[in-house]
Design an enzyme around this catalytic site. Sequence first.
Site, short mmCIF file in Angstrom:
data_model
loop_
_atom_site.label_atom_id
_atom_site.label_comp_id
_atom_site.label_asym_id
_atom_site.label_seq_id
_atom_site.Cartn_x
_atom_site.Cartn_y
_atom_site.Cartn_z
N ARG A 1 -12.32 -10.47 1.83
CA ARG A 1 -13.03 -9.79 2.92
C ARG A 1 -14.00 -8.73 2.41
O ARG A 1 -15.02 -8.46 3.01
CB ARG A 1 -12.03 -9.08 3.81
CG ARG A 1 -11.26 -9.93 4.73
CD ARG A 1 -10.37 -9.04 5.56
NE ARG A 1 -11.11 -7.88 6.07
CZ ARG A 1 -11.85 -7.90 7.16
NH1 ARG A 1 -11.95 -8.97 7.89
NH2 ARG A 1 -12.50 -6.81 7.54
N ARG B 1 -9.12 -7.60 12.11
CA ARG B 1 -10.03 -6.96 11.17
C ARG B 1 -11.51 -7.25 11.43
O ARG B 1 -12.18 -7.93 10.66
CB ARG B 1 -9.65 -7.32 9.72
CG ARG B 1 -8.26 -6.87 9.40
CD ARG B 1 -7.89 -7.04 7.95
NE ARG B 1 -8.46 -6.04 7.08
CZ ARG B 1 -8.08 -5.85 5.82
NH1 ARG B 1 -7.15 -6.61 5.29
NH2 ARG B 1 -8.64 -4.93 5.09
N ASP C 1 -1.57 0.69 2.80
CA ASP C 1 -1.36 -0.17 1.63
C ASP C 1 -0.06 0.14 0.88
O ASP C 1 0.26 -0.54 -0.10
CB ASP C 1 -2.56 -0.07 0.67
CG ASP C 1 -3.79 -0.80 1.21
OD1 ASP C 1 -3.66 -1.53 2.21
OD2 ASP C 1 -4.88 -0.64 0.63
N LYS D 1 -8.79 -0.98 -7.51
CA LYS D 1 -9.48 -2.14 -6.91
C LYS D 1 -10.42 -1.71 -5.80
O LYS D 1 -11.58 -2.12 -5.76
CB LYS D 1 -8.43 -3.10 -6.34
CG LYS D 1 -9.01 -4.18 -5.44
CD LYS D 1 -7.96 -5.12 -4.92
CE LYS D 1 -7.33 -4.73 -3.62
NZ LYS D 1 -8.20 -4.84 -2.44
N ASN D 2 -9.92 -0.85 -4.91
CA ASN D 2 -10.72 -0.50 -3.73
C ASN D 2 -11.87 0.45 -4.03
O ASN D 2 -12.67 0.75 -3.15
CB ASN D 2 -9.82 0.07 -2.62
CG ASN D 2 -9.01 -1.02 -1.96
OD1 ASN D 2 -9.18 -2.20 -2.25
ND2 ASN D 2 -8.11 -0.62 -1.07
N CYS E 1 -7.48 -12.61 9.34
CA CYS E 1 -6.66 -12.71 8.14
C CYS E 1 -5.24 -12.37 8.51
O CYS E 1 -4.96 -11.98 9.63
CB CYS E 1 -7.20 -11.84 7.01
SG CYS E 1 -6.77 -10.12 7.16
N ARG F 1 -4.62 -10.66 -6.84
CA ARG F 1 -5.83 -10.07 -6.27
C ARG F 1 -5.86 -8.56 -6.50
O ARG F 1 -6.93 -7.97 -6.58
CB ARG F 1 -5.89 -10.33 -4.75
CG ARG F 1 -6.25 -11.75 -4.37
CD ARG F 1 -6.41 -11.86 -2.87
NE ARG F 1 -7.08 -10.68 -2.40
CZ ARG F 1 -6.79 -10.02 -1.27
NH1 ARG F 1 -5.86 -10.46 -0.48
NH2 ARG F 1 -7.45 -8.95 -0.92
C1 UD1 Z 1 -9.79 -0.97 3.42
C2 UD1 Z 1 -9.06 -1.36 2.17
C3 UD1 Z 1 -7.67 -1.87 2.50
C4 UD1 Z 1 -6.92 -0.86 3.36
C5 UD1 Z 1 -7.75 -0.43 4.55
C6 UD1 Z 1 -7.13 0.68 5.34
C7 UD1 Z 1 -10.85 -2.00 0.67
C8 UD1 Z 1 -11.56 -3.08 -0.05
N1 UD1 Z 1 -9.84 -2.37 1.46
O1 UD1 Z 1 -9.95 -2.16 4.20
O2 UD1 Z 1 -6.98 -2.09 1.27
O3 UD1 Z 1 -5.72 -1.44 3.82
O4 UD1 Z 1 -9.04 0.01 4.12
O5 UD1 Z 1 -6.88 1.78 4.53
O6 UD1 Z 1 -11.16 -0.83 0.50
N2 UD1 Z 1 -12.16 -1.71 12.27
C9 UD1 Z 1 -12.88 -2.00 13.39
N3 UD1 Z 1 -14.20 -2.36 13.26
C10 UD1 Z 1 -14.83 -2.42 12.06
C11 UD1 Z 1 -14.09 -2.11 10.91
C12 UD1 Z 1 -12.75 -1.76 11.03
O7 UD1 Z 1 -12.36 -1.97 14.50
O8 UD1 Z 1 -16.01 -2.75 12.02
C13 UD1 Z 1 -10.74 -1.33 12.37
C14 UD1 Z 1 -9.80 -2.31 11.67
O9 UD1 Z 1 -9.47 -3.39 12.50
C15 UD1 Z 1 -8.61 -1.44 11.36
C16 UD1 Z 1 -9.25 -0.08 11.09
O10 UD1 Z 1 -10.55 -0.13 11.63
O11 UD1 Z 1 -7.78 -1.32 12.49
C17 UD1 Z 1 -9.34 0.31 9.65
O12 UD1 Z 1 -9.86 -0.76 8.89
P1 UD1 Z 1 -10.80 -0.52 7.64
O13 UD1 Z 1 -10.64 0.87 7.14
O14 UD1 Z 1 -12.17 -0.99 7.97
O15 UD1 Z 1 -10.20 -1.51 6.55
P2 UD1 Z 1 -11.01 -2.17 5.39
O16 UD1 Z 1 -12.16 -1.31 5.04
O17 UD1 Z 1 -11.25 -3.61 5.70
#
Ligand code: UD1
Length: 419
Positions: A93, A122, A306, A22-23, A117, A398
């Site tokens: 998201r 996030r 995850d 998925k990711n 969420c 999902r």
């Molecule tokens: C992706 C995965 C999700 C997984 C996560 C962490 C997808 C579609 N989803 O989510 O399944 O659980 O990686 O491995 O690939 N953060 C910030 N600012 C930002 C972006 C992120 O502070 O602009 C922080 C987040 O709050 C979190 C950390 O960075 O604490 C990691 O999040 P992130 O890797 O961005 O998660 P996703 O990409 O949303």
Amino acid sequence: MDKLQVTGGRRLDGELRISGAKNAALPILAAALLPDGPVRIGNVPHLHDVTTMIRLLGRLGASVTVLDGMKVEVDPTTTRDFVAPYDLVKTMRASILVLGPLVARHGSADVSLPGGCAIGARPVNLHVDGLKALGAEIEIEGGYIRARAGRLKGARIVLETVTVTGTENLMMAACLAEGRTVIENAAREPEVVDLAGFLSAMGAQITGAGTDTLVIEGVERLGGCHYEVLPDRIEAGTYLLAGAITGGRVRVRDVRPGHLDAVLVKLREAGATVTVGDDWVEVDMQGRRPRAVDIRTAPYPAFPTDMQAQFAALDAVADGVGTVIETIFENRYMHMLELRRLGADIRIEGNTAVIHGVEKLSGAPVMATDLRASASLVLAGLVAEGMTEIQRIYHIDRGYERIEEKLRQVGADIRRVPG
Ligand code: UD1
């Protein structure tokens, strides 16, 4: 709304095929907005989130055809609209992944803010700041990220936190920028590498994928290609755990075993015999009760957030005391409360859950709160005495393709009932 009914007590034994990730599929579908011609993507998992991304591409005007065997053809040349509306983004998201491609390819993107969420705040500040560094003008207005740009310009971007979709958004945007972009502290997840593979197949110039420094030399245009999505390591890990928690044996096929290293270390610690082939992994508990393990989540190649909830379920019935420390998403403990409803002994102190394994869980009605939380409830249901009825399973759909069919294939007593 459908429910899953799981009756516990059966030892799983068998083999199943793992779907595309998925990711990886989500960013690859978003990246299909970038080229000047059609792309064909294979091994796309049949999941709600994928359907949502396909609907989003359709809303933007791209022509999307779903062919037999989950091949998806995207012709982005008809893209006319650059708005990702709230009604779609709120359900997923990862819709934020169209931001980088739209700005880079069309100079305009209005993407609804995803909002909070169930697993923490996030934020998307790093996506926005990175695109600004590449020359986009961005305003947050009326709940939307409104980005405008001429041709983006390469830049050096140091990500303050490792972010998976943030890295992906910036890598996609940088492909069409003028000059060189360096992304430091980049995410190293296999799904980021898979996206880089897809972008490269379209003609992008990317080096360093899989390391924490990505170097992207911008090109003027990208072209069509054919690409296969990599297997889902989280789906694979979840089914291996289903085998382990029931004291059984499960083999997952069509996987990349190397991507499961951190999870396999923990399964061995839990007492499982783990056998690894070229493209398969087998876990065999030989009827034993698992031993409790300690988990600490961190970016790849460390233990994946995850898979945290699924291991919490294992610890709940294991021999001994296990701790789970979540370092990525501060609120990712909702499943612990539901596991308690099944009789788990879990205490949460700050960002640590202390889990005393119990001899028996007992089935109860529970509620899925997010995708991986739901998976942990299914796993717990496989060993709980009597029936566990899981509500709100749209969360599971999902991210897991036909979970009840796959689990039945290895001997579980699980069914989907209309609710
Ligand atoms: C992706 C995965 C999700 C997984 C996560 C962490 C997808 C579609 N989803 O989510 O399944 O659980 O990686 O491995 O690939 N953060 C910030 N600012 C930002 C972006 C992120 O502070 O602009 C922080 C987040 O709050 C979190 C950390 O960075 O604490 C990691 O999040 P992130 O890797 O961005 O998660 P996703 O990409 O949303």
